[in-house]
Each structure stands twice: as C-alpha cells, then as structure tokens.
Design a protein around this motif. Structure first.
Motif, PDB file in Angstrom:
ATOM      1  N   GLN A  34       0.840  -1.188   0.000  1.00 20.95           N
ATOM      2  CA  GLN A  34       0.000   0.000   0.000  1.00 20.95           C
ATOM      3  C   GLN A  34       0.878   1.242   0.000  1.00 20.95           C
ATOM      4  O   GLN A  34       1.921   1.274   0.645  1.00 20.95           O
ATOM      5  CB  GLN A  34      -0.872  -0.020   1.256  1.00 20.95           C
ATOM      6  CG  GLN A  34      -1.889   1.062   1.352  1.00 20.95           C
ATOM      7  CD  GLN A  34      -2.817   0.812   2.538  1.00 20.95           C
ATOM      8  OE1 GLN A  34      -3.101  -0.329   2.898  1.00 20.95           O
ATOM      9  NE2 GLN A  34      -3.286   1.879   3.140  1.00 20.95           N
ATOM     10  N   ARG A  52       3.546   7.318   2.559  1.00 25.95           N
ATOM     11  CA  ARG A  52       3.742   6.243   3.535  1.00 25.95           C
ATOM     12  C   ARG A  52       3.609   4.932   2.787  1.00 25.95           C
ATOM     13  O   ARG A  52       2.554   4.637   2.223  1.00 25.95           O
ATOM     14  CB  ARG A  52       2.688   6.357   4.645  1.00 25.95           C
ATOM     15  CG  ARG A  52       2.721   5.244   5.626  1.00 25.95           C
ATOM     16  CD  ARG A  52       3.791   5.484   6.672  1.00 25.95           C
ATOM     17  NE  ARG A  52       3.750   4.390   7.627  1.00 25.95           N
ATOM     18  CZ  ARG A  52       4.833   3.763   8.037  1.00 25.95           C
ATOM     19  NH1 ARG A  52       6.010   4.141   7.641  1.00 25.95           N
ATOM     20  NH2 ARG A  52       4.731   2.768   8.884  1.00 25.95           N
ATOM     21  N   ASP A 108       0.237   5.297   0.694  1.00 28.32           N
ATOM     22  CA  ASP A 108      -0.704   6.332   1.107  1.00 28.32           C
ATOM     23  C   ASP A 108      -0.062   7.701   0.972  1.00 28.32           C
ATOM     24  O   ASP A 108       1.146   7.849   1.172  1.00 28.32           O
ATOM     25  CB  ASP A 108      -1.117   6.145   2.570  1.00 28.32           C
ATOM     26  CG  ASP A 108      -1.873   4.858   2.799  1.00 28.32           C
ATOM     27  OD1 ASP A 108      -2.700   4.499   1.941  1.00 28.32           O
ATOM     28  OD2 ASP A 108      -1.630   4.202   3.834  1.00 28.32           O
ATOM     29  N   ARG A 118       3.238   8.152  -6.317  1.00 29.11           N
ATOM     30  CA  ARG A 118       2.445   7.018  -5.824  1.00 29.11           C
ATOM     31  C   ARG A 118       2.057   6.092  -6.972  1.00 29.11           C
ATOM     32  O   ARG A 118       2.207   4.881  -6.889  1.00 29.11           O
ATOM     33  CB  ARG A 118       1.196   7.536  -5.106  1.00 29.11           C
ATOM     34  CG  ARG A 118       0.304   6.471  -4.550  1.00 29.11           C
ATOM     35  CD  ARG A 118      -0.900   7.125  -3.847  1.00 29.11           C
ATOM     36  NE  ARG A 118      -1.824   6.135  -3.405  1.00 29.11           N
ATOM     37  CZ  ARG A 118      -2.816   5.638  -4.144  1.00 29.11           C
ATOM     38  NH1 ARG A 118      -3.026   6.074  -5.361  1.00 29.11           N
ATOM     39  NH2 ARG A 118      -3.609   4.711  -3.658  1.00 29.11           N
ATOM     40  N   ARG A 130      -0.228  11.304   2.736  1.00 31.51           N
ATOM     41  CA  ARG A 130      -0.703  11.978   3.940  1.00 31.51           C
ATOM     42  C   ARG A 130      -0.353  13.456   3.824  1.00 31.51           C
ATOM     43  O   ARG A 130       0.737  13.814   3.362  1.00 31.51           O
ATOM     44  CB  ARG A 130      -0.025  11.394   5.170  1.00 31.51           C
ATOM     45  CG  ARG A 130      -0.522  11.974   6.474  1.00 31.51           C
ATOM     46  CD  ARG A 130       0.283  11.415   7.612  1.00 31.51           C
ATOM     47  NE  ARG A 130       1.687  11.749   7.420  1.00 31.51           N
ATOM     48  CZ  ARG A 130       2.394  12.541   8.219  1.00 31.51           C
ATOM     49  NH1 ARG A 130       1.854  13.050   9.276  1.00 31.51           N
ATOM     50  NH2 ARG A 130       3.655  12.805   7.979  1.00 31.51           N
TER      51      ARG A 130
END
Length: 155
Positions: A100, A118, A102, A142, A104
């Motif tokens: 995963q 993250r 993430d 990402r 933030r």
C-alpha cells in the motif's frame, strides 16, 4: 535512476517547526540572562546567553542539515531512501513487498504545498516514509510505485 532531494519547502517547514518548538527555551534563557545580569552576575549571564545561542543555532541548523541529507530514488527494484544527520540510514523498500502507498497531508503540510508518502509492505520492518514531496506530484510518485508493483511478477 538518479537520487532526488526532498522539496526545498520541507526545509522551510522543518525550520518553522524547530523555531516554534525551541523558542520558549532560548527566549527563557535570554530572559534568565537579563535577570542574572541585572543582579550583577555577568559570568552566569554570559553562560545563559551562550546556551541560548547554542539552542537557537541547533534549531536553525539541524533542519537545514536534515534536508541536505535526505534523498530518494525509485528504481526497478524498489524505493531507496537515504537520510540522517548524526546516524545515516540507507534503506531499500523492495517493490515485491509493497502492499500500500498512502499520501498523507496534514494542515501544515497543506500550507506549504507538501505531502508525505507512507509505504506499507508485507514486512513491517521494511515500511517507509518519504516526507517533503510536492503535493501536486505526490500522486504521480504514488502511481509510479504502484505501476511497478503491478508490473512485478514476484519472481
């Protein structure tokens, strides 16, 4: 791929946080120095001024060094992170372990136009955090990581 530094705005953010966090200490030392000097203790007052200057110097110097020592690279094998002022840490997060990614972004990061990635992996020991990414480009980073995860056949 060439190592990339963090966005320069994160240095400003870290400086602001350091100044706010240490200001009561170094201002308190300066007030104490003034009170001691007014009472005739020039030696102790000078020591308090030197202490205050040292605290302020650290508050201003550490974030600059911290920013200078951070770099990252997205390679075919994974995400490589390098950071640390006193203790240098170099880590690689293998693509095949990534589960995963993430993004933030707290209120202060939003104010500076920054985000933190993250990365969660199959092993908690190889999780990672990439601070100080331009918020507008964070989703692109990402997606690049997740595209490599999708392309990895696990062999």
């Amino acid at each position: 791929m060439e190592r990339q530094p963090l966005d320069p705005r994160v240095r400003t953010l870290w400086l602001a946080v350091a100044v706010v966090a240490t200001a009561p200490l170094w201002l308190g030392l300066l007030v104490a120095a003034a009170l001691v000097a007014a009472d005739g203790g020039t030696g102790p007052a000078l020591a308090l001024v030197v202490g205050s200057t040292a605290v302020a110097g650290l508050a201003l110097g550490v974030p600059v060094l911290r920013h200078r020592r951070w770099s990252w690279a997205l390679t075919d094998e994974g995400l490589e992170l390098a950071h640390g002022v006193l203790v240098r840490t170099e880590s690689a997060i293998p693509i095949f372990r990534v589960q995963q990614v993430d993004i933030r972004q707290g209120p202060i990061e939003r104010l500076f136009g920054l985000a933190t990635l993250r990365i969660t992996t199959a092993s908690s020991g190889s999780d990672g955090t990439l601070p100080g990414i331009d918020a507008a480009g964070a989703d692109d980073v990402r997606r690049r990581i997740l595209a490599r995860v999708a392309a990895d056949d696990g062999v």
